[in-house]
Design a protein around this motif. Structure first.
Motif, PDB file in Angstrom:
ATOM      1  N   TYR A   1      24.388  40.990 118.808  1.00 37.90           N
ATOM      2  CA  TYR A   1      25.261  42.175 118.204  1.00 37.90           C
ATOM      3  C   TYR A   1      26.604  41.199 118.641  1.00 37.90           C
ATOM      4  N   ASP A   2      27.899  41.577 118.210  1.00 38.47           N
ATOM      5  CA  ASP A   2      29.011  41.766 118.694  1.00 38.47           C
ATOM      6  C   ASP A   2      29.348  42.147 120.073  1.00 38.47           C
ATOM      7  N   TYR A   3      28.850  44.332 119.889  1.00 43.37           N
ATOM      8  CA  TYR A   3      28.943  44.844 121.315  1.00 43.37           C
ATOM      9  C   TYR A   3      27.268  45.477 121.304  1.00 43.37           C
ATOM     10  N   ILE A   4      27.577  45.576 122.667  1.00 45.10           N
ATOM     11  CA  ILE A   4      26.155  46.668 123.025  1.00 45.10           C
ATOM     12  C   ILE A   4      26.981  47.477 123.452  1.00 45.10           C
ATOM     13  N   VAL A   5      26.475  48.995 123.520  1.00 46.30           N
ATOM     14  CA  VAL A   5      27.325  50.118 123.996  1.00 46.30           C
ATOM     15  C   VAL A   5      25.761  50.264 124.511  1.00 46.30           C
ATOM     16  N   VAL A   6      25.485  50.500 125.848  1.00 47.80           N
ATOM     17  CA  VAL A   6      24.164  51.477 126.553  1.00 47.80           C
ATOM     18  C   VAL A   6      24.673  52.903 127.146  1.00 47.80           C
ATOM     19  N   GLY A   7      24.150  53.233 126.444  1.00 50.05           N
ATOM     20  CA  GLY A   7      24.056  55.415 126.270  1.00 50.05           C
ATOM     21  C   GLY A   7      25.197  56.206 125.118  1.00 50.05           C
ATOM     22  N   SER A   8      24.343  56.808 124.667  1.00 48.64           N
ATOM     23  CA  SER A   8      25.211  57.541 123.349  1.00 48.64           C
ATOM     24  C   SER A   8      25.629  58.980 123.795  1.00 48.64           C
ATOM     25  N   GLY A   9      26.073  58.881 125.107  1.00 51.29           N
ATOM     26  CA  GLY A   9      26.944  60.601 125.442  1.00 51.29           C
ATOM     27  C   GLY A   9      28.625  60.858 124.710  1.00 51.29           C
TER      28      GLY A   9
ATOM     29  N   PRO B   1      31.883  58.088 121.242  1.00 52.01           N
ATOM     30  CA  PRO B   1      33.359  57.750 120.534  1.00 52.01           C
ATOM     31  C   PRO B   1      33.347  56.228 120.677  1.00 52.01           C
ATOM     32  N   VAL B   2      33.285  55.196 121.657  1.00 52.25           N
ATOM     33  CA  VAL B   2      32.839  53.815 121.510  1.00 52.25           C
ATOM     34  C   VAL B   2      32.063  53.095 120.010  1.00 52.25           C
ATOM     35  N   VAL B   3      31.092  53.495 120.148  1.00 53.37           N
ATOM     36  CA  VAL B   3      30.765  53.150 119.633  1.00 53.37           C
ATOM     37  C   VAL B   3      31.027  53.648 117.490  1.00 53.37           C
ATOM     38  N   ARG B   4      31.466  54.997 117.299  1.00 52.19           N
ATOM     39  CA  ARG B   4      32.213  55.101 116.164  1.00 52.19           C
ATOM     40  C   ARG B   4      33.801  54.083 116.032  1.00 52.19           C
ATOM     41  N   ARG B   5      34.755  54.227 116.635  1.00 51.51           N
ATOM     42  CA  ARG B   5      35.667  53.571 116.264  1.00 51.51           C
ATOM     43  C   ARG B   5      35.432  51.965 116.302  1.00 51.51           C
ATOM     44  N   LEU B   6      34.647  51.861 116.588  1.00 52.44           N
ATOM     45  CA  LEU B   6      34.064  50.089 116.115  1.00 52.44           C
ATOM     46  C   LEU B   6      33.737  50.178 114.885  1.00 52.44           C
ATOM     47  N   ILE B   7      32.937  50.821 115.073  1.00 55.34           N
ATOM     48  CA  ILE B   7      32.463  51.263 113.233  1.00 55.34           C
ATOM     49  C   ILE B   7      33.749  51.597 112.194  1.00 55.34           C
TER      50      ILE B   7
ATOM     51  N   ASP C   1      35.448  45.129 112.345  1.00 55.86           N
ATOM     52  CA  ASP C   1      34.229  44.892 111.041  1.00 55.86           C
ATOM     53  C   ASP C   1      32.220  44.423 111.841  1.00 55.86           C
ATOM     54  N   ALA C   2      32.590  44.321 113.219  1.00 57.50           N
ATOM     55  CA  ALA C   2      31.700  44.048 114.443  1.00 57.50           C
ATOM     56  C   ALA C   2      30.459  44.585 113.873  1.00 57.50           C
ATOM     57  N   THR C   3      29.720  43.958 114.393  1.00 57.32           N
ATOM     58  CA  THR C   3      27.746  44.663 114.401  1.00 57.32           C
ATOM     59  C   THR C   3      28.191  45.004 116.232  1.00 57.32           C
ATOM     60  N   VAL C   4      27.657  46.495 115.398  1.00 57.63           N
ATOM     61  CA  VAL C   4      26.771  47.270 116.883  1.00 57.63           C
ATOM     62  C   VAL C   4      25.733  47.818 117.359  1.00 57.63           C
ATOM     63  N   LEU C   5      25.532  47.822 118.840  1.00 55.52           N
ATOM     64  CA  LEU C   5      23.450  47.994 119.118  1.00 55.52           C
ATOM     65  C   LEU C   5      24.115  49.347 120.023  1.00 55.52           C
ATOM     66  N   LEU C   6      23.163  49.868 119.969  1.00 59.14           N
ATOM     67  CA  LEU C   6      23.670  51.007 120.737  1.00 59.14           C
ATOM     68  C   LEU C   6      22.107  51.611 121.229  1.00 59.14           C
ATOM     69  N   ILE C   7      22.397  51.242 122.519  1.00 57.76           N
ATOM     70  CA  ILE C   7      20.634  51.786 122.999  1.00 57.76           C
ATOM     71  C   ILE C   7      21.042  52.875 123.955  1.00 57.76           C
TER      72      ILE C   7
ATOM     73  N   VAL D   1      28.765  47.303 126.614  1.00 58.70           N
ATOM     74  CA  VAL D   1      29.831  48.421 127.351  1.00 58.70           C
ATOM     75  C   VAL D   1      28.736  49.448 128.327  1.00 58.70           C
ATOM     76  N   LEU D   2      29.022  49.344 128.933  1.00 58.33           N
ATOM     77  CA  LEU D   2      27.582  50.516 129.754  1.00 58.33           C
ATOM     78  C   LEU D   2      28.211  51.893 129.901  1.00 58.33           C
ATOM     79  N   ALA D   3      27.621  53.219 129.551  1.00 57.58           N
ATOM     80  CA  ALA D   3      27.586  54.584 129.390  1.00 57.58           C
ATOM     81  C   ALA D   3      26.819  55.038 129.781  1.00 57.58           C
ATOM     82  N   ALA D   4      25.674  54.708 129.771  1.00 51.78           N
ATOM     83  CA  ALA D   4      25.084  55.912 130.950  1.00 51.78           C
ATOM     84  C   ALA D   4      25.563  56.689 131.831  1.00 51.78           C
ATOM     85  N   GLY D   5      26.416  56.939 132.191  1.00 52.89           N
ATOM     86  CA  GLY D   5      26.346  57.843 132.656  1.00 52.89           C
ATOM     87  C   GLY D   5      26.615  57.610 134.532  1.00 52.89           C
ATOM     88  N   ALA D   6      26.758  58.751 135.504  1.00 50.51           N
ATOM     89  CA  ALA D   6      27.650  58.480 136.545  1.00 50.51           C
ATOM     90  C   ALA D   6      26.213  57.918 137.939  1.00 50.51           C
TER      91      ALA D   6
END
Length: 520
Positions: free
Chosen positions: A15-23, A28-34, A38-44, A260-265
């Protein structure tokens, strides 16, 4: 809103972007990229979808979420400073992360908090710089102002009918020297006011509901729930993918532009260390080959200590719970010479005492509680992996009360909250103290604080932003010395702000998206 479900799409190799963590930081990263590329995004996301789950949607029932199906089950390690107690640290394991399990508070603290980030070497992170990103996220019931935004993904409302305990706190505050203000997210947060909630038409409004649900049908977005990340792929100084579990089996998915790591502290530093990114000595102890030395990974852990709680006997039944079980908030200075409020209180429509206090005091009958918390805490701790197993135990130590100033502030806050209970506003409610059951000496109050010390659930700082040798990301949230890797969650916070962390982490997510798109 129409019923929502997570579309099932086949997992691609890249994918163009992979975001780890949906909190709060990832959504916000996923929403703004979409929305804006025109990037493809995988949210894990390691947790379940959690959509249309009554206990998640009901704002009154958030407390039990912290030790069940929707929680990671983490604990803070015992410390003599809290009399050897283990303190649970709830973290949401569900689409929306902790925004789907927290107390629904939307609060950004004091403008000086973010000026302190800029002063600490985080260029363009002053309050003036970050305010537009707070506003972008908001759909504030009061409409657009200098301080507030409207039309954003997150619904923000106040109580439609304050609970009697919440109203008494608000009305009694002036009698203990705390002014009443209209909005804690405006020019100043010093005072008593109705809380701002991520709540709409009686239901929780999480990051998943606000940011993700409207874009789930977009063909360029793949949301993979029940998939835990276990490592990053690093090649020639660049992060090129993520190793994660699908149906319990490890797979590698590549990112052609950015991870993009968004898995928390807690889980972001763990994932970095599992990937060989961290303190060389720590990695050697764990037997993990060093890929990239960053000694600050897992350091600088900060959280707000909360004394749970000053418990009072009620003269009459309290009635059904309303809002999130609270309704108001108070912010004031524990000492008059401070530049900004440092202590905080809120009501609880029932008994919120820590287990140790329940052992020490008779809390039978009808009771209500008031938390006494420290938002401008100075104590700093750490996070350590105890094994190299991705599912292994962690030592998470916030070092609560390590700084004498933190202890002094909480002792003062307990006294103020007890004073508040004896104001005229509580005359129809207050029927004596339960915990503590009487006025205490200073030494006794210190012991009460140690026995009652809990958490606001605001861990942050474990992959901090800055320029010094202990920093992990730069001011554009890129990991120092590695290409292709951004962090967008509470771990990047250099100095804990004086507020619940959902709003600042959402702001961080909004900024991360702009950095990725070259818009800032």
């Amino acid at each position: 809103m129409a019923e929502t479900s997570v579309p099932t799409r086949p997992l691609q190799k890249a994918y163009d972007y992979i975001v780890v963590g949906s909190g709060s930081g990832g959504s916000p990263v996923v929403r703004r990229l979409i929305d804006n590329t025109d990037a493809t995004v995988l949210l894990i996301e390691a947790g379940e979808p959690g959509i249309d789950v009554p206990e998640i949607d009901d704002p009154r029932e958030w407390v039990p979420l912290g030790r069940g199906r929707w929680d990671w089950g983490y604990d803070y390690a015992p410390s003599p400073l809290v009399n050897g107690r283990t303190i649970g640290i709830p973290r949401g394991k569900v689409l929306g992360g902790s925004s789907a399990t927290n107390a629904l508070m939307w609060y950004r603290g004091n403008p000086l908090d973010y000026d302190a980030w800029a002063d600490a070497g985080c260029e363009r992170w002053s309050f003036r710089d970050v305010l537009p990103y707070f506003k972008r996220a908001e759909d504030w019931e009061g409409g657009e102002t200098t301080w507030r935004g409207t039309g954003g993904p997150l619904k923000i409302t106040t109580s439609k009918m304050l609970h009697p305990v919440a109203r008494a706190m608000l009305e009694g505050a002036p009698d203990v020297g705390i002014p009443v203000i209209a909005d804690p997210n405006a020019a100043t947060n010093e005072g008593a006011c109705p809380s701002n909630f991520n709540l709409f038409e009686g239901k929780r409004w999480s990051s998943a509901k606000g940011y993700l649900h409207p874009i789930m049908d977009n063909e360029r977005l793949t949301i993979l729930t029940g998939s835990q990340a276990i490592g990053l792929v690093i090649e020639n100084g660049r992060c090129t993918g993520v190793r994660h579990l699908v149906d319990g089996k490890p797979v590698t998915t590549l990112a052609t532009t950015q991870v993009v790591l968004a898995a928390g502290a807690i889980d972001t530093p763990r994932l970095l260390m599992l990937s060989g990114i961290g303190d060389p000595a720590e990695l050697a102890r764990l037997g993990i080959p060093l890929i990239h030395a960053l000694p600050g990974v897992g350091r600088n852990l900060q959280d707000h200590p909360l004394v749970q709680a000053v418990v009072c006997r009620s003269k009459k039944p309290l009635g059904p719970k309303t809002d999130n079980g609270g309704g108001t908030m108070l912010n004031w200075k524990s000492r008059p010479d401070l530049k900004q409020p440092d202590v905080h209180s809120f009501p609880v429509q029932g008994n919120s005492a820590e287990p140790r206090l329940r052992e020490l005091y008779d809390m039978s009958g009808e009771v209500f509680s008031m938390g006494a918390g420290l938002m401008h805490s100075k104590s700093v701790g750490y996070l350590r992996m105890l094994t190299a197993d991705p599912f292994g135990p962690l030592e998470i130590q916030p070092n609560y009360l390590a700084e004498q100033s933190d202890l002094n502030a909480l002792v003062s806050a307990v006294g103020t909250v007890m004073d508040l209970a004896e104001t005229r506003a509580f005359a129809d409610l207050f029927d004596g103290f339960v915990a503590p059951d009487r006025r205490l000496t200073k030494a006794e109050t210190v012991e009460f604080v140690r026995n009652g010390c809990s958490t606001f659930f605001h861990p942050c700082g474990t992959a901090k932003m800055g320029r010094d040798e202990m920093s992990v990301v730069d001011a554009r949230l890129s990991v120092h010395g590695l290409d292709g890797l951004t962090i967008s969650d509470a771990s990047v916070i250099p100095i804990i702000p004086t507020c619940n962390t959902h709003a600042p982490v959402t702001m961080i997510g909004e900024r991360a998206a702009d950095f990725l798109m070259g818009a800032a």
